[in-house]
Design a protein around this motif. Structure first.
Motif, PDB file in Angstrom:
ATOM      1  N   MET A 122      45.621  28.532  55.605  1.00 48.70           N
ATOM      2  CA  MET A 122      44.306  27.903  55.356  1.00 48.70           C
ATOM      3  C   MET A 122      43.668  28.476  54.093  1.00 48.70           C
ATOM      4  O   MET A 122      43.845  29.654  53.787  1.00 48.70           O
ATOM      5  N   ILE A 123      42.942  27.622  53.384  1.00 43.43           N
ATOM      6  CA  ILE A 123      42.197  28.047  52.212  1.00 43.43           C
ATOM      7  C   ILE A 123      40.762  28.318  52.661  1.00 43.43           C
ATOM      8  O   ILE A 123      40.141  27.463  53.292  1.00 43.43           O
ATOM      9  N   GLY A 132      39.590  31.389  49.037  1.00 42.67           N
ATOM     10  CA  GLY A 132      40.435  32.513  49.434  1.00 42.67           C
ATOM     11  C   GLY A 132      41.801  32.053  49.900  1.00 42.67           C
ATOM     12  O   GLY A 132      41.914  31.024  50.587  1.00 42.67           O
ATOM     13  N   TYR A 133      42.834  32.801  49.511  1.00 44.06           N
ATOM     14  CA  TYR A 133      44.199  32.467  49.903  1.00 44.06           C
ATOM     15  C   TYR A 133      45.023  33.749  49.965  1.00 44.06           C
ATOM     16  O   TYR A 133      44.510  34.835  49.678  1.00 44.06           O
ATOM     17  N   THR A 134      46.278  33.604  50.364  1.00 44.65           N
ATOM     18  CA  THR A 134      47.137  34.778  50.535  1.00 44.65           C
ATOM     19  C   THR A 134      48.421  34.612  49.719  1.00 44.65           C
ATOM     20  O   THR A 134      48.993  33.520  49.681  1.00 44.65           O
ATOM     21  N   THR A 135      48.808  35.673  49.047  1.00 48.97           N
ATOM     22  CA  THR A 135      50.084  35.659  48.330  1.00 48.97           C
ATOM     23  C   THR A 135      50.968  36.749  48.930  1.00 48.97           C
ATOM     24  O   THR A 135      50.526  37.520  49.795  1.00 48.97           O
ATOM     25  N   SER A 164      43.771  37.052  47.834  1.00 49.59           N
ATOM     26  CA  SER A 164      43.152  36.783  46.547  1.00 49.59           C
ATOM     27  C   SER A 164      42.083  35.727  46.724  1.00 49.59           C
ATOM     28  O   SER A 164      42.076  35.004  47.732  1.00 49.59           O
TER      29      SER A 164
END
Lengths: 93, 93
Positions: free
Chosen positions: A1-2, A16-19, A24
């Motif tokens: 999910m963003i 917000g997001y995930t790498t 990040s």
């Protein structure tokens, strides 16, 4: 999910997001002056625009332009002033 | 004002703003395949993550990684596939 985030009455918006490296956000700041507080340490990169930043423990501000970055320790406050709409990448460690 | 945009049922979110050079957005794509259409020409830069892109008039896709960019002519369609949450900068000319 963003994750959509809004701060300072909508003057700072972020996504917000995930790498693989961690969490990040990318975001945009309206002209204005803001005080942010960190939980974990952050690396802030200016994508477009410019930030005048006062880092924790410092009194002198410094200008951070397009493509430049600064690091903020965990659990600290820092001040940011922008004079034009400014986009940024924030990477949390 | 910062413009919040949502596409493909919230799988692509972006924040629109204006710089001295023109209009831009920063955004995040969820994993998936998307077809975008341009009005004006666009320069798309990957901030974090990776995009597999099929440009207008091409059949071969190409991988665009972190810090890399591609250009899309005005009034055309292009396909993007992402396998991880990917953030991007779009600059409109």
């Amino acid at each position: 999910m963003i994750n959509s985030n809004s701060y300072f009455e909508g003057n700072v918006l972020s996504l917000g997001y995930t790498t693989a490296a961690g969490k990040s956000t990318v975001g945009v700041m309206e002209p204005g002056s803001y005080e942010f507080g960190t939980g974990s340490a952050e690396v802030m990169t200016v994508i477009e625009g410019e930030m005048e930043v006062v880092l924790p423990g410092e009194t002198e501000s410094k200008m951070i332009g397009k493509g430049e970055f600064y690091e903020v320790p965990a659990n600290s406050k820092f001040q940011v002033t922008v004079n034009v709409q400014t986009s940024y990448l924030c990477q949390y460690s």
